[in-house]
Design an enzyme around this catalytic site. Structure first.
Site, PDB file in Angstrom:
ATOM      1  N   CYS A   2       0.830  -1.213   0.000  1.00  0.00           N
ATOM      2  CA  CYS A   2       0.000   0.000   0.000  1.00  0.00           C
ATOM      3  C   CYS A   2       0.859   1.257   0.000  1.00  0.00           C
ATOM      4  O   CYS A   2       1.976   1.258   0.480  1.00  0.00           O
ATOM      5  CB  CYS A   2      -0.875   0.025   1.248  1.00  0.00           C
ATOM      6  SG  CYS A   2      -1.982  -1.352   1.366  1.00  0.00           S
ATOM      7  N   ARG A  27       5.009   0.844  -5.995  1.00  0.00           N
ATOM      8  CA  ARG A  27       4.948  -0.028  -4.815  1.00  0.00           C
ATOM      9  C   ARG A  27       4.062  -1.249  -5.055  1.00  0.00           C
ATOM     10  O   ARG A  27       4.058  -2.181  -4.279  1.00  0.00           O
ATOM     11  CB  ARG A  27       4.437   0.759  -3.599  1.00  0.00           C
ATOM     12  CG  ARG A  27       5.353   1.889  -3.157  1.00  0.00           C
ATOM     13  CD  ARG A  27       4.687   2.782  -2.133  1.00  0.00           C
ATOM     14  NE  ARG A  27       4.403   2.107  -0.896  1.00  0.00           N
ATOM     15  CZ  ARG A  27       5.265   2.074   0.138  1.00  0.00           C
ATOM     16  NH1 ARG A  27       6.430   2.672   0.044  1.00  0.00           N
ATOM     17  NH2 ARG A  27       4.962   1.445   1.253  1.00  0.00           N
ATOM     18  N   TRP A  74      -2.731  -2.482  -1.740  1.00  0.00           N
ATOM     19  CA  TRP A  74      -2.248  -3.813  -2.125  1.00  0.00           C
ATOM     20  C   TRP A  74      -2.967  -4.772  -1.215  1.00  0.00           C
ATOM     21  O   TRP A  74      -2.737  -4.788  -0.003  1.00  0.00           O
ATOM     22  CB  TRP A  74      -0.732  -3.866  -1.923  1.00  0.00           C
ATOM     23  CG  TRP A  74      -0.064  -5.106  -2.412  1.00  0.00           C
ATOM     24  CD1 TRP A  74       0.255  -5.423  -3.701  1.00  0.00           C
ATOM     25  CD2 TRP A  74       0.356  -6.225  -1.620  1.00  0.00           C
ATOM     26  NE1 TRP A  74       0.864  -6.645  -3.757  1.00  0.00           N
ATOM     27  CE2 TRP A  74       0.940  -7.171  -2.499  1.00  0.00           C
ATOM     28  CE3 TRP A  74       0.308  -6.513  -0.265  1.00  0.00           C
ATOM     29  CZ2 TRP A  74       1.473  -8.374  -2.058  1.00  0.00           C
ATOM     30  CZ3 TRP A  74       0.841  -7.719   0.182  1.00  0.00           C
ATOM     31  CH2 TRP A  74       1.406  -8.632  -0.705  1.00  0.00           C
ATOM     32  N   ASN A 100      -1.733   1.451   5.914  1.00  0.00           N
ATOM     33  CA  ASN A 100      -0.855   0.453   5.330  1.00  0.00           C
ATOM     34  C   ASN A 100      -0.430  -0.454   6.482  1.00  0.00           C
ATOM     35  O   ASN A 100       0.068   0.027   7.491  1.00  0.00           O
ATOM     36  CB  ASN A 100       0.374   1.124   4.682  1.00  0.00           C
ATOM     37  CG  ASN A 100       1.340   0.077   4.123  1.00  0.00           C
ATOM     38  OD1 ASN A 100       0.971  -1.086   3.943  1.00  0.00           O
ATOM     39  ND2 ASN A 100       2.569   0.500   3.854  1.00  0.00           N
ATOM     40  N   GLY A 101      -0.671  -1.753   6.351  1.00  0.00           N
ATOM     41  CA  GLY A 101      -0.276  -2.676   7.416  1.00  0.00           C
ATOM     42  C   GLY A 101      -1.360  -3.719   7.616  1.00  0.00           C
ATOM     43  O   GLY A 101      -2.256  -3.865   6.802  1.00  0.00           O
ATOM     44  N   GLU A 486      19.106 -15.738  -8.908  1.00  0.00           N
ATOM     45  CA  GLU A 486      18.627 -14.375  -9.182  1.00  0.00           C
ATOM     46  C   GLU A 486      18.066 -14.284 -10.602  1.00  0.00           C
ATOM     47  O   GLU A 486      17.013 -13.673 -10.828  1.00  0.00           O
ATOM     48  CB  GLU A 486      19.754 -13.375  -8.961  1.00  0.00           C
ATOM     49  CG  GLU A 486      19.453 -11.938  -9.355  1.00  0.00           C
ATOM     50  CD  GLU A 486      18.255 -11.329  -8.625  1.00  0.00           C
ATOM     51  OE1 GLU A 486      17.789 -11.926  -7.625  1.00  0.00           O
ATOM     52  OE2 GLU A 486      17.787 -10.273  -9.073  1.00  0.00           O
ATOM     53  N   LYS A 490      14.241 -13.156 -11.531  1.00  0.00           N
ATOM     54  CA  LYS A 490      13.924 -12.064 -12.475  1.00  0.00           C
ATOM     55  C   LYS A 490      12.918 -12.561 -13.506  1.00  0.00           C
ATOM     56  O   LYS A 490      11.924 -11.912 -13.790  1.00  0.00           O
ATOM     57  CB  LYS A 490      15.201 -11.571 -13.164  1.00  0.00           C
ATOM     58  CG  LYS A 490      16.120 -10.759 -12.296  1.00  0.00           C
ATOM     59  CD  LYS A 490      15.602  -9.375 -12.001  1.00  0.00           C
ATOM     60  CE  LYS A 490      14.959  -9.098 -10.705  1.00  0.00           C
ATOM     61  NZ  LYS A 490      15.361  -9.470  -9.413  1.00  0.00           N
ATOM     62  N   GLU A 493       9.353 -13.478 -11.900  1.00  0.00           N
ATOM     63  CA  GLU A 493       8.553 -12.414 -11.255  1.00  0.00           C
ATOM     64  C   GLU A 493       8.014 -11.397 -12.255  1.00  0.00           C
ATOM     65  O   GLU A 493       7.040 -10.702 -11.964  1.00  0.00           O
ATOM     66  CB  GLU A 493       9.332 -11.732 -10.149  1.00  0.00           C
ATOM     67  CG  GLU A 493      10.456 -10.812 -10.583  1.00  0.00           C
ATOM     68  CD  GLU A 493      11.063 -10.056  -9.392  1.00  0.00           C
ATOM     69  OE1 GLU A 493      10.329  -9.658  -8.477  1.00  0.00           O
ATOM     70  OE2 GLU A 493      12.288  -9.886  -9.382  1.00  0.00           O
ATOM     71  N   HIS A 509      20.927 -34.676  -9.585  1.00  0.00           N
ATOM     72  CA  HIS A 509      20.175 -35.114  -8.388  1.00  0.00           C
ATOM     73  C   HIS A 509      18.692 -34.811  -8.533  1.00  0.00           C
ATOM     74  O   HIS A 509      17.990 -34.646  -7.538  1.00  0.00           O
ATOM     75  CB  HIS A 509      20.756 -34.441  -7.140  1.00  0.00           C
ATOM     76  CG  HIS A 509      22.217 -34.722  -6.963  1.00  0.00           C
ATOM     77  ND1 HIS A 509      22.704 -35.910  -6.471  1.00  0.00           N
ATOM     78  CD2 HIS A 509      23.295 -33.998  -7.306  1.00  0.00           C
ATOM     79  CE1 HIS A 509      24.018 -35.882  -6.473  1.00  0.00           C
ATOM     80  NE2 HIS A 509      24.416 -34.728  -6.973  1.00  0.00           N
ATOM     81  N   LYS A 608       6.780  -3.546  -4.290  1.00  0.00           N
ATOM     82  CA  LYS A 608       8.190  -3.151  -4.298  1.00  0.00           C
ATOM     83  C   LYS A 608       8.808  -3.316  -2.919  1.00  0.00           C
ATOM     84  O   LYS A 608       9.953  -3.686  -2.785  1.00  0.00           O
ATOM     85  CB  LYS A 608       8.346  -1.686  -4.743  1.00  0.00           C
ATOM     86  CG  LYS A 608       9.801  -1.230  -4.821  1.00  0.00           C
ATOM     87  CD  LYS A 608      10.613  -2.063  -5.788  1.00  0.00           C
ATOM     88  CE  LYS A 608      12.076  -1.697  -5.771  1.00  0.00           C
ATOM     89  NZ  LYS A 608      12.892  -2.619  -6.599  1.00  0.00           N
TER      90      LYS A 608
END
Ligand code: AGP
Length: 613
Positions: A2, A27, A74, A100-101, A486, A490, A493, A509, A608
């Site tokens: 948020c 965000r 969000w 926000n929270g 990484e 990328k 996402e 394996h 974000k």
């Protein structure tokens, strides 16, 4: 996550609020709304979708209001829709709240409020706060400010909350606990926001609220910050210059592409004042100030999430390989709950671009409770992690707006590489010859990063060849194993292709069962010391018809001969190679995501800065 922006001053509030919401889009969100006090009445506009949709229903020019609050949501409780969007108003229509929270005991209060006759329209915890505020005001005959203070003593959870009250059109109230909130002091005007980005164009004077603090901002009487126990506290004013061009796209189609191309500059910026080849000086301030104590530490524990956790994995190789200090890497979200063994001989390093990640903050607070020394590697100046750690270093990558972290990652790696070399030198583990070699390599980093970026067209072509894959494997060894993780993150996402990173030797394996002609396999093969092993791994994949995309050192003819596609990068000391080998993977993921029509800067479901658990 948020986003909040609020205004109190002499200008029209609506345009400032809407513009602020646009600047908070990075965000991640799914709905947006504003409330202003127009003609002594609350006027709330909110909707599911993008700020642009809200912009179309708010007739800004006709709104004379000079006070307002705004929010991008969000979703945590309840699906994204018009009703669940913030702001939420009290039942009597006099109070409006953005938050926000997560309020963890909101169901308990919701039940009480329903029994008291309050009617709920949304699924959110925030609506409970709006009605609860009214409930406290009326039941105990309190002012809005006092009702807020009493209410916050009764709720459990994380909040950054801003309130306007139509009966007090000259006052903004706000409070924070675990979710960031910054107060901006302008000329005869005040701002509140989740971070400095949406208000940096109006002021460079900021106060970052601390946990359990409330601020009352009065148009005529100025501001007062006080604790939940009503004790006045003096907030430290920080001067932060948020350059507007830093939060604009600068001609690029996406923030992510801009930030990928900024890396030669941001790598140089992360070294500025810390490295000088001619003067033969390498010194990271936050480390230098405590180097005697830190060099006696028995163990370094690195805590982080996401991309920053991949940085931590590289840092583990750096600190053990170069400084010969025992190192452990922990997912912050696991570390905080697994009752780890921590003591005063441990240095806990928290790595975080935003400096606000809830799990990383919680891991830090556990480390402090158990006596460890703490060090923060963060990008956002003044962020919570930078303020709770004993010491630390900023990565100086500038605002990273794209949800997928790129320049922050390479800047984190650069700072941690400097630290490992500095510690290794201090501990006598790096001799003169090695030190010289590191210095020359470090000096070439920025220019070599620029060279890689000139291959964008080739990388775009490779992206076009594999954009329709449903799965992908990323393989790497040694320092480049975390780079494989990484690269996979990328891709997944921002393009929503399922991708996994593995140590290349792990193929046998299990993962090798996945290989077929539809599976692109990206191999980061820049480790000269184990090139033969990497060639064997590539042959294993090719024997099963897998498609090989190899990141190789310039002129590596052996791997060129067997790879289906290859991207050459300038050779560099292996310990520094992740800083360079990750850049082609950023571009590969970016181009694939664009070709698949994905929302590159604001990927679905992602935020974000994850400021909630
Ligand atoms: C990385 O591209 C993601 N945006 C995400 O994994 C991110 O790295 C993670 O949420 C940690 O964020 P931080 O560095 O701000 O703590």
């Amino acid at each position: 996550m948020c986003g909040i922006v609020a205004y109190l001053g002499s200008k029209q509030a609506a345009p400032i609020l809407i513009d602020g919401l646009y600047k908070l889009e990075y965000r991640g969100y799914d709905s947006a709304g504003i409330t202003v006090i127009e003609g002594q009445q609350l006027a709330t506009y909110k909707c599911k979708g993008k700020v642009g949709q809200l912009d179309r229903i708010v007739d800004q020019d006709k709104m004379e209001a000079t006070i307002g609050i705004a929010h991008t949501r969000w979703a945590t409780h309840g699906p994204p829709n018009d009703v669940n969007a913030h702001p939420h108003n009290s039942q009597d229509g006099t109070l409006s709240v953005v938050h926000n929270g997560i309020i963890e005991n909101y169901q308990t209060w919701k039940k009480i409020l329903i029994e008291e006759g309050y009617v709920f329209r949304s699924d959110t915890d925030t609506e409970v706060l709006a009605h609860l505020l009214e409930y406290f005001k009326k039941k105990y005959e309190l002012s809005t400010q006092e009702a807020l203070r009493q209410m916050l003593k009764k709720v459990v959870g994380a909040y950054a909350i801003v309130i306007i009250d139509q009966e007090n059109p000259d006052v903004l109230l706000a409070a924070r606990k675990s979710s960031p909130l910054v107060f901006g002091i302008g000329k005869d005007e005040y701002f509140i926001a989740s971070d400095a980005t949406p208000i940096g164009q109006y002021t460079d004077q900021f106060i970052f609220l601390e946990d359990d603090q409330i601020i009352r901002i009065d148009r005529n009487d100025g501001y007062r910050i006080f604790s939940l126990d009503n004790e006045t506290v003096s907030g430290e004013i920080q001067e932060i210059d948020v350059q507007i061009e830093e939060i604009e796209k600068g001609g690029y189609p996406h923030f992510m592409l801009k930030e990928i191309h900024q890396q030669p500059q941001t790598i140089a910026d992360s070294m500025r004042g810390r490295f000088d080849l001619e003067a033969q000086r390498l010194s990271v301030g936050g480390l230098l100030d405590h180097i005697d104590k830190i060099s006696q530490m028995k163990r370094i524990i690195l805590v982080a999430c996401g991309t920053s956790w991949h940085t931590a994995l590289v840092a583990e190789y750096l600190f053990e390989d170069i400084a010969r200090i025992s190192c452990e890497v922990e997912y912050a979200s696991e570390f905080r709950y697994r009752n780890p063994i921590i003591n005063e001989n441990d240095l806990v390093i928290a790595i975080s671009q935003s400096g606000e990640t809830a799990d990383t903050l919680a891991a830090l607070s556990l480390a402090k409770e158990r006596g460890a020394m703490t060090y923060g590697i963060v990008n956002v100046v003044g962020s919570s992690i930078s303020r709770v750690t004993d010491t630390g270093s900023y990565t100086h990558a500038g605002p990273e707006i794209g949800v997928a972290s790129t320049k922050a990652f390479t800047s984190q790696l650069t700072v941690l590489s400097l630290m490992a070399i500095q510690l290794g030198r201090h501990l006598g583990k790096v001799n003169d010859t090695e030190y010289q070699a590191y210095m020359l390599s470090l000096d070439s980093l920025a220019s070599k990063a620029a060279t890689i970026l000139t291959q964008d067209d080739k990388i775009k072509y490779i992206a076009s060849e594999i954009k329709s894959a449903n799965n992908a494997l990323y393989l790497g060894r040694g320092y480049n194993f975390p780079v494989a993780l990484e690269g996979a993150l990328k891709l997944k996402e921002i393009s929503y292709i399922h991708a996994e990173g593995y140590p290349a030797a792990e193929m046998k394996h299990g993962p090798i069962a996945l290989i077929d002609l539809y599976m692109p396999v990206v191999v980061i093969a820049t480790n000269e010391s184990i090139q033969d092993k990497l060639i064997s791994n590539i042959e294993e994949v090719k024997a099963r018809k897998g498609l090989i995309i190899a990141v190789i050192n310039e002129g590596d003819e052996k791997i060129k001969a067997i790879a289906d596609y290859y991207i050459e990068i300038p050779p560099i000391k292996e310990a520094l190679s992740p800083i360079l080998s990750s850049i082609p993977l950023q571009l590969l993921a970016y181009h694939i995501a664009v070709m698949r029509g994905c929302d590159v800067d604001q990927p679905r479901n992602l935020a974000k800065s994850v400021t909630v658990e």
